[in-house]
Scaffold this motif. Structure first.
Motif, PDB file in Angstrom:
ATOM      1  N   GLN A 269     -20.193  55.061  46.094  1.00  0.00           N
ATOM      2  CA  GLN A 269     -20.909  55.174  44.827  1.00  0.00           C
ATOM      3  C   GLN A 269     -19.917  55.263  43.685  1.00  0.00           C
ATOM      4  O   GLN A 269     -19.027  56.119  43.671  1.00  0.00           O
ATOM      5  CB  GLN A 269     -21.795  56.410  44.827  1.00  0.00           C
ATOM      6  CG  GLN A 269     -22.659  56.575  43.592  1.00  0.00           C
ATOM      7  CD  GLN A 269     -23.859  55.648  43.579  1.00  0.00           C
ATOM      8  OE1 GLN A 269     -24.569  55.555  44.577  1.00  0.00           O
ATOM      9  NE2 GLN A 269     -24.094  54.965  42.475  1.00  0.00           N
ATOM     10  N   LYS A 270     -20.043  54.359  42.706  1.00  0.00           N
ATOM     11  CA  LYS A 270     -19.193  54.371  41.517  1.00  0.00           C
ATOM     12  C   LYS A 270     -20.085  54.239  40.295  1.00  0.00           C
ATOM     13  O   LYS A 270     -20.463  53.133  39.910  1.00  0.00           O
ATOM     14  CB  LYS A 270     -18.167  53.240  41.565  1.00  0.00           C
ATOM     15  CG  LYS A 270     -17.086  53.454  42.608  1.00  0.00           C
ATOM     16  CD  LYS A 270     -15.911  52.515  42.406  1.00  0.00           C
ATOM     17  CE  LYS A 270     -14.752  52.889  43.328  1.00  0.00           C
ATOM     18  NZ  LYS A 270     -13.563  52.012  43.117  1.00  0.00           N
ATOM     19  N   GLN A 271     -20.427  55.383  39.708  1.00  0.00           N
ATOM     20  CA  GLN A 271     -21.348  55.457  38.578  1.00  0.00           C
ATOM     21  C   GLN A 271     -22.661  54.760  38.945  1.00  0.00           C
ATOM     22  O   GLN A 271     -23.333  55.176  39.864  1.00  0.00           O
ATOM     23  CB  GLN A 271     -20.690  54.860  37.327  1.00  0.00           C
ATOM     24  CG  GLN A 271     -19.472  55.651  36.868  1.00  0.00           C
ATOM     25  CD  GLN A 271     -18.824  55.063  35.637  1.00  0.00           C
ATOM     26  OE1 GLN A 271     -19.109  53.940  35.227  1.00  0.00           O
ATOM     27  NE2 GLN A 271     -17.940  55.823  35.030  1.00  0.00           N
ATOM     28  N   SER A 272     -23.029  53.694  38.253  1.00  0.00           N
ATOM     29  CA  SER A 272     -24.315  53.045  38.515  1.00  0.00           C
ATOM     30  C   SER A 272     -24.207  51.898  39.517  1.00  0.00           C
ATOM     31  O   SER A 272     -25.195  51.216  39.783  1.00  0.00           O
ATOM     32  CB  SER A 272     -24.910  52.517  37.199  1.00  0.00           C
ATOM     33  OG  SER A 272     -24.037  51.573  36.618  1.00  0.00           O
ATOM     34  N   THR A 273     -23.012  51.671  40.068  1.00  0.00           N
ATOM     35  CA  THR A 273     -22.824  50.582  41.016  1.00  0.00           C
ATOM     36  C   THR A 273     -22.401  51.118  42.380  1.00  0.00           C
ATOM     37  O   THR A 273     -22.005  52.267  42.528  1.00  0.00           O
ATOM     38  CB  THR A 273     -21.759  49.590  40.507  1.00  0.00           C
ATOM     39  OG1 THR A 273     -20.496  50.278  40.396  1.00  0.00           O
ATOM     40  CG2 THR A 273     -22.149  49.020  39.156  1.00  0.00           C
TER      41      THR A 273
ATOM     42  N   SER B 208     -32.979  46.410  44.791  1.00  0.00           N
ATOM     43  CA  SER B 208     -32.219  47.192  43.818  1.00  0.00           C
ATOM     44  C   SER B 208     -30.895  47.674  44.411  1.00  0.00           C
ATOM     45  O   SER B 208     -29.869  47.718  43.713  1.00  0.00           O
ATOM     46  CB  SER B 208     -33.044  48.380  43.315  1.00  0.00           C
ATOM     47  OG  SER B 208     -33.322  49.292  44.364  1.00  0.00           O
TER      48      SER B 208
ATOM     49  N   ALA C  71     -27.239  46.087  43.161  1.00  0.00           N
ATOM     50  CA  ALA C  71     -26.320  47.052  42.546  1.00  0.00           C
ATOM     51  C   ALA C  71     -24.987  47.108  43.278  1.00  0.00           C
ATOM     52  O   ALA C  71     -24.035  47.715  42.797  1.00  0.00           O
ATOM     53  CB  ALA C  71     -26.951  48.446  42.525  1.00  0.00           C
TER      54      ALA C  71
END
Length: 380
Positions: A290-294, A241, A245
Motif C-alpha cells: 500500500q502506497k497512499q492511494s495506490t 477498483s 489502483a
C-alpha cells in the motif's frame, strides 16, 4: 351569567376540538408527504432516463453510425474505438432498458396530468414490474463482462480518446462512461425505497391503499430475487477498483474473477517479514504494498493445483499462525494463461488462529473448485 350559560361551555368542552384539529393536521401532513414522494418518483425517473439517454445519444449512436464504414472518421479519428462485438459486451441491453424507462416515465406523466387527491397510481406502477425484471436480469448477467470490457478498452488509445472527447464536448463534468453504465445497478433499490415510502404514507382510507401495499410487497419480492446479483455486482466493482489502483501487475481484470478475502499480513522472507495487503481472488492470491492511494504489485500465486498447509505456531515466524501455499505455476501472462515452472512456496504470517483457519478454509475451497472446473473441461 346564569347557570345555563355554564352548561353551554361544558357542551363545547366535551366536543374536544383539539383532537379534531390534530387529526386533520395529521391527515394533511400525510397527504403532503404522499404528494412529495410522488414528485420524487417522477423527478428521479426523469434524471435516470436522462442518464440512459446520454449513453444512447453520446456513445452508442455515434459508435454504431460509423461501425459499418470502412474507415472510422469520428472526431478526427481514423481507427474504430471498438468493434461491434465489443459494443455488445460493453452496452449489453442498454437500449432495451432505455426503451422500458421511456415508457415508464411516459405512463407516470400521463397519470399525473389527471392527478387529484383521490387518484390512484398503483395500477400504473404494477405494469412496470414484468419488463423491469426481464431487462435487469439480462443487465446483471452481463455486468461482469461490461466492466471488464470497459477496463480493457480504456487501455486502447482510440477508445480512450473517443470517450475523453465525448466527455468534454457533452460537458459531462468528469463523469466517466463507466459511471453511466453502472447507473442501472441502483434502479431497483430506488424503486424499493420510494414505493415503500409511498405505500407507508398513504392513508388506509385512500382508494389506492390496497394497490400500493401490493406494489410494496411486489418490489420487496423483486429485491429479494436480485439480492445475489446486487452482491455480485458490488464484488465486480471491488475487483475493478483494486486492480485499477494497482501498478505493475502482469494480468488484467477477468470477467469471472471475484474477491473472497482481503487483509494485511506479513510475508515471510529469508531475512525478515514484509507487511503487505493480500487479496484472495477466485483464481489467485495477489499481494501488494500500500502506497497512499495506490497499490504496488509485489507478486501473486496461481491457486490451480496449489497445496495449502496451516503451519503450527512452532513452524511459524514470530510464533504466529502462518499459512504455506505451494503452487506448481509461476505466473500469468498478458493473455491470462499460465506457464509451467518449478513449484514455488509462499508463507503468509497471519495474526490469529481465527484468521489462519478462515483463510486456509477459503483457500482450500477455491483450490477444490478450480480443480473440479479443470476436470469438467477435460471431460468435455
Amino acid at each position: 351569567m346564569n347557570p345555563s350559560d355554564f352548561d353551554q361551555f361544558d357542551i363545547i368542552d366535551s366536543l374536544d376540538f383539539d383532537d379534531v384539529d390534530d387529526t386533520l393536521l395529521d391527515q394533511e401532513m400525510t397527504h403532503q408527504q404522499r404528494e412529495s414522494i410522488i414528485q420524487e418518483l417522477l423527478s428521479s425517473e426523469q434524471q435516470y432516463l436522462d442518464t440512459l439517454n446520454i449513453v444512447l445519444n453520446s456513445y452508442i449512436v455515434p459508435l454504431r453510425k460509423n461501425s459499418n464504414k470502412s474507415s472510422f472518421n469520428f472526431l478526427g479519428m481514423k481507427k474504430m474505438p471498438c468493434t461491434e462485438r465489443e459494443m455488445r459486451w460493453l452496452f449489453g441491453n442498454f437500449e432495451d432498458i432505455q426503451a422500458v424507462h421511456t415508457d415508464i416515465l411516459s405512463s407516470l406523466q400521463e397519470r399525473l396530468n389527471i392527478w387529484g387527491p383521490t387518484q390512484i397510481i398503483s395500477d400504473v406502477i404494477q405494469t412496470w414490474f414484468p419488463r423491469v425484471q426481464q431487462q435487469y436480469h439480462i443487465y446483471f448477467d452481463n455486468y461482469d463482462v461490461l466492466v471488464t470490457t470497459y477496463e480493457r478498452l480504456t487501455r486502447y488509445q482510440p477508445f480512450k480518446k473517443f470517450t475523453e472527447t465525448v466527455d468534454k464536448n457533452a460537458n459531462l463534468k468528469g463523469t466517466t462512461l463507466l459511471s453511466f453504465l453502472q447507473a442501472p445497478v441502483s434502479c431497483i433499490s430506488r424503486y424499493h425505497k420510494l414505493l415503500s415510502k409511498l405505500a407507508d404514507n398513504t392513508s388506509a382510507m385512500h382508494p389506492d391503499y390496497v394497490g400500493l401495499m401490493q406494489c410494496k410487497n411486489r418490489i420487496q419480492q423483486i429485491v429479494d430475487e436480485f439480492k445475489m446479483k446486487f452482491e455480485d455486482a458490488r464484488n465486480v466493482n471491488r475487483v475493478y477498483s483494486i486492480l485499477t489502483a494497482m501498478t505493475g501487475q502482469p494480468f488484467s481484470v477477468k470477467a469471472e474473477r471475484r474477491l473472497y478475502l482481503q487483509n494485511n499480513f506479513t510475508r515471510a522472507t529469508r531475512l525478515s517479514g514484509e507487511d503487505l495487503t493480500y487479496f484472495l481472488f477466485s483464481d489467485m492470491l495477489v499481494y501488494a504494498k500500500q502506497k497512499q492511494s495506490t497499490l504496488q504489485y509485489k507478486g501473486h500465486i496461481v491457486l490451480n493445483r496449489a497445496k495449502i498447509r496451516a503451519l503450527s505456531p512452532e513452524e511459524s515466524i514470530e510464533d504466529g499462525w502462518s499459512i504455506e501455499i505451494t503452487s506448481p505455476f509461476q505466473g500469468v501472462d498478458s493473455l491470462n494463461t499460465t506457464f509451467m515452472g518449478s513449484p514455488t512456496a509462499q508463507v503468509i504470517h497471519t495474526y490469529s488462529k481465527q484468521d489462519q483457519m478462515k483463510w486456509v478454509s477459503c483457500l482450500e475451497a477455491i483450490v477444490i473448485r478450480l480443480d473440479q472446473t479443470q476436470q469438467n473441461k477435460s471431460i468435455k
